[in-house]
Write a protein that holds these residues in place. Structure first.
Motif, PDB file in Angstrom:
ATOM      1  N   ALA A   1       0.983  -1.274  -0.436  1.00  0.00           N
ATOM      2  CA  ALA A   1      -0.061  -0.129   0.029  1.00  0.00           C
ATOM      3  C   ALA A   1       1.286   0.871  -0.057  1.00  0.00           C
ATOM      4  N   VAL A   2       2.211   1.137   0.838  1.00  0.00           N
ATOM      5  CA  VAL A   2       3.109   2.328   0.814  1.00  0.00           C
ATOM      6  C   VAL A   2       3.389   2.360  -0.578  1.00  0.00           C
ATOM      7  N   GLY A   3       3.494   1.410  -0.938  1.00  0.00           N
ATOM      8  CA  GLY A   3       4.331   1.817  -2.374  1.00  0.00           C
ATOM      9  C   GLY A   3       3.532   2.103  -3.529  1.00  0.00           C
ATOM     10  N   ARG A   4       2.581   1.785  -3.648  1.00  0.00           N
ATOM     11  CA  ARG A   4       1.754   1.869  -4.354  1.00  0.00           C
ATOM     12  C   ARG A   4       1.232   3.820  -4.131  1.00  0.00           C
ATOM     13  N   LEU A   5       1.074   3.989  -3.547  1.00  0.00           N
ATOM     14  CA  LEU A   5       0.449   5.174  -2.811  1.00  0.00           C
ATOM     15  C   LEU A   5       1.404   6.248  -3.218  1.00  0.00           C
TER      16      LEU A   5
ATOM     17  N   GLY B   1      -6.277   0.129   7.335  1.00  0.00           N
ATOM     18  CA  GLY B   1      -5.903  -0.513   7.588  1.00  0.00           C
ATOM     19  C   GLY B   1      -4.217  -0.868   7.651  1.00  0.00           C
ATOM     20  N   ALA B   2      -3.737  -0.783   6.112  1.00  0.00           N
ATOM     21  CA  ALA B   2      -2.733  -1.724   6.273  1.00  0.00           C
ATOM     22  C   ALA B   2      -1.307  -0.369   6.377  1.00  0.00           C
ATOM     23  N   LEU B   3      -2.370   0.623   5.567  1.00  0.00           N
ATOM     24  CA  LEU B   3      -1.337   1.914   5.627  1.00  0.00           C
ATOM     25  C   LEU B   3      -0.697   2.632   7.419  1.00  0.00           C
ATOM     26  N   ALA B   4      -1.628   2.530   7.469  1.00  0.00           N
ATOM     27  CA  ALA B   4      -2.194   2.322   9.394  1.00  0.00           C
ATOM     28  C   ALA B   4      -0.657   1.864   9.460  1.00  0.00           C
ATOM     29  N   ALA B   5      -0.728   0.029  10.003  1.00  0.00           N
ATOM     30  CA  ALA B   5       0.435  -0.921  10.457  1.00  0.00           C
ATOM     31  C   ALA B   5       0.887  -0.538   9.754  1.00  0.00           C
TER      32      ALA B   5
ATOM     33  N   ASP C   1       1.886   9.273  11.677  1.00  0.00           N
ATOM     34  CA  ASP C   1       2.092   9.658  10.031  1.00  0.00           C
ATOM     35  C   ASP C   1       0.896   9.245   9.251  1.00  0.00           C
ATOM     36  N   TYR C   2       0.191   7.514   9.754  1.00  0.00           N
ATOM     37  CA  TYR C   2      -1.134   7.476   8.503  1.00  0.00           C
ATOM     38  C   TYR C   2      -1.952   9.366   8.255  1.00  0.00           C
ATOM     39  N   ARG C   3      -2.224   9.151   9.631  1.00  0.00           N
ATOM     40  CA  ARG C   3      -3.658  10.390   9.592  1.00  0.00           C
ATOM     41  C   ARG C   3      -2.814  11.439   9.276  1.00  0.00           C
ATOM     42  N   GLU C   4      -1.416  11.824   9.275  1.00  0.00           N
ATOM     43  CA  GLU C   4      -1.227  12.925   8.578  1.00  0.00           C
ATOM     44  C   GLU C   4      -1.034  12.943   6.800  1.00  0.00           C
ATOM     45  N   VAL C   5      -0.657  11.649   6.581  1.00  0.00           N
ATOM     46  CA  VAL C   5      -0.710  11.511   5.375  1.00  0.00           C
ATOM     47  C   VAL C   5      -1.676  11.889   5.032  1.00  0.00           C
ATOM     48  N   ALA C   6      -3.055  10.986   5.266  1.00  0.00           N
ATOM     49  CA  ALA C   6      -4.458  11.289   4.934  1.00  0.00           C
ATOM     50  C   ALA C   6      -4.862  12.685   4.510  1.00  0.00           C
ATOM     51  N   ASP C   7      -4.523  12.999   5.720  1.00  0.00           N
ATOM     52  CA  ASP C   7      -4.854  14.369   5.675  1.00  0.00           C
ATOM     53  C   ASP C   7      -4.117  15.708   4.602  1.00  0.00           C
ATOM     54  N   LEU C   8      -2.969  14.848   3.931  1.00  0.00           N
ATOM     55  CA  LEU C   8      -2.323  16.236   2.930  1.00  0.00           C
ATOM     56  C   LEU C   8      -3.467  15.704   1.477  1.00  0.00           C
ATOM     57  N   VAL C   9      -3.312  14.235   1.771  1.00  0.00           N
ATOM     58  CA  VAL C   9      -4.019  13.483   0.495  1.00  0.00           C
ATOM     59  C   VAL C   9      -5.269  13.901   0.254  1.00  0.00           C
TER      60      VAL C   9
ATOM     61  N   LEU D   1       6.657  13.691   3.232  1.00  0.00           N
ATOM     62  CA  LEU D   1       7.040  13.404   3.949  1.00  0.00           C
ATOM     63  C   LEU D   1       6.832  11.333   4.755  1.00  0.00           C
ATOM     64  N   LEU D   2       6.027  11.067   3.050  1.00  0.00           N
ATOM     65  CA  LEU D   2       6.579   9.164   3.032  1.00  0.00           C
ATOM     66  C   LEU D   2       7.973   9.098   2.873  1.00  0.00           C
ATOM     67  N   ARG D   3       8.077  10.050   2.082  1.00  0.00           N
ATOM     68  CA  ARG D   3      10.139   9.653   1.566  1.00  0.00           C
ATOM     69  C   ARG D   3      10.802   9.821   2.693  1.00  0.00           C
ATOM     70  N   SER D   4      10.485  11.519   4.080  1.00  0.00           N
ATOM     71  CA  SER D   4      11.242  11.456   4.810  1.00  0.00           C
ATOM     72  C   SER D   4      11.055  10.174   5.677  1.00  0.00           C
ATOM     73  N   ARG D   5       9.936   9.824   5.949  1.00  0.00           N
ATOM     74  CA  ARG D   5       9.313   8.007   7.037  1.00  0.00           C
ATOM     75  C   ARG D   5      10.600   7.104   6.412  1.00  0.00           C
ATOM     76  N   ALA D   6      10.476   7.240   5.416  1.00  0.00           N
ATOM     77  CA  ALA D   6      11.424   6.090   4.159  1.00  0.00           C
ATOM     78  C   ALA D   6      12.927   6.297   4.437  1.00  0.00           C
ATOM     79  N   ASP D   7      13.589   7.256   4.789  1.00  0.00           N
ATOM     80  CA  ASP D   7      14.754   7.645   5.235  1.00  0.00           C
ATOM     81  C   ASP D   7      15.160   7.890   6.364  1.00  0.00           C
ATOM     82  N   GLY D   8      14.262   7.349   7.038  1.00  0.00           N
ATOM     83  CA  GLY D   8      14.931   7.049   9.060  1.00  0.00           C
ATOM     84  C   GLY D   8      14.205   8.852   9.892  1.00  0.00           C
ATOM     85  N   GLY D   9      13.330   9.468   8.257  1.00  0.00           N
ATOM     86  CA  GLY D   9      13.589  10.968   9.586  1.00  0.00           C
ATOM     87  C   GLY D   9      12.209  10.912  10.453  1.00  0.00           C
TER      88      GLY D   9
END
Length: 206
Positions: A145-149, A169-173, A179-187, A198-206
């Motif tokens: 889900a994260v990759g597709r998003l 559910g999958a994204l929140a997990a 972070d899911y809620r923040e991403v969802a609100d932006l989308v 934001l997703l890239r920052s989290r993927a990079d450990g930010g």
């Protein structure tokens, strides 16, 4: 030298309020999805310009910037080019604390009203909700889900709005609830660039 508003005003007068062909092309030719995006814009952004003005007048520059950036993103998603241009003018003026911003805010209100008049005229043709997804659609894991998003956000594809709901559910997990809620609100606000960053920052450990 002309002000930013003077430079943009002739184009705003000449351009259509919403470039429907461009908007459908942005969404990979999905006219039904574009209709849902238009309906969401019509329902959720009626008071956007007034909210930006109120935040500015109350001295809340952070909120005013966030609201105008969100409106600019939403206008871009529906290819409301004159509105997006004027939102960009206001955003830049807010960044520089330009004292002449009230005229720009008035023009932003005018452009938003022009878009809304067109969408109101189309109201009976705009869908209210997305049809239910087929029951055979396989559930997505968090990584899927994260990759597709991220792919959809990078493409500027409006299916991202539906994915953050269908795969909540999958994204929140995978991301964590906050972070899911923040991403969802932006989308949901069509701030695809912000959500992707934001997703890239989290993927990079930010």
């Amino acid at each position: 030298m002309d002000s930013p508003d003077q430079r943009h005003l002739p184009a705003a007068l000449d351009d259509p309020a919403v470039n429907h062909a461009g908007g459908i092309a942005r969404l990979m030719g999905d006219g039904n999805l574009f209709g849902r995006v238009l309906a969401r814009f019509r329902n959720e952004y009626r008071q956007a310009a007034a909210g930006i003005r109120t935040a500015h007048d109350q001295g809340d520059a952070v909120l005013a910037l966030r609201l105008v950036h969100t409106l600019k993103g939403a206008a871009g998603m529906i290819e409301a080019v004159p509105l997006r241009r004027q939102a960009d003018v206001v955003e830049r003026m807010l960044h520089t604390n330009d004292g002449g911003i009230h005229g720009s805010l008035a023009r932003l209100q005018d452009e938003l009203e022009r878009v809304l008049r067109e969408l109101d005229a189309l109201a009976s043709t705009l869908p209210e909700r997305r049809p239910a997804a087929p029951a055979t659609r396989p559930p997505q894991t968090g990584h899927d889900a994260v990759g597709r998003l991220m792919t959809l956000l990078d493409e500027g594809n409006g299916d991202a709005v539906d994915l953050v709901r269908e795969a909540a559910g999958a994204l929140a997990a995978q991301l964590g609830e906050d972070d899911y809620r923040e991403v969802a609100d932006l989308v949901e606000c069509f701030d695809f660039d912000g959500a992707l960053a934001l997703l890239r920052s989290r993927a990079d450990g930010g």
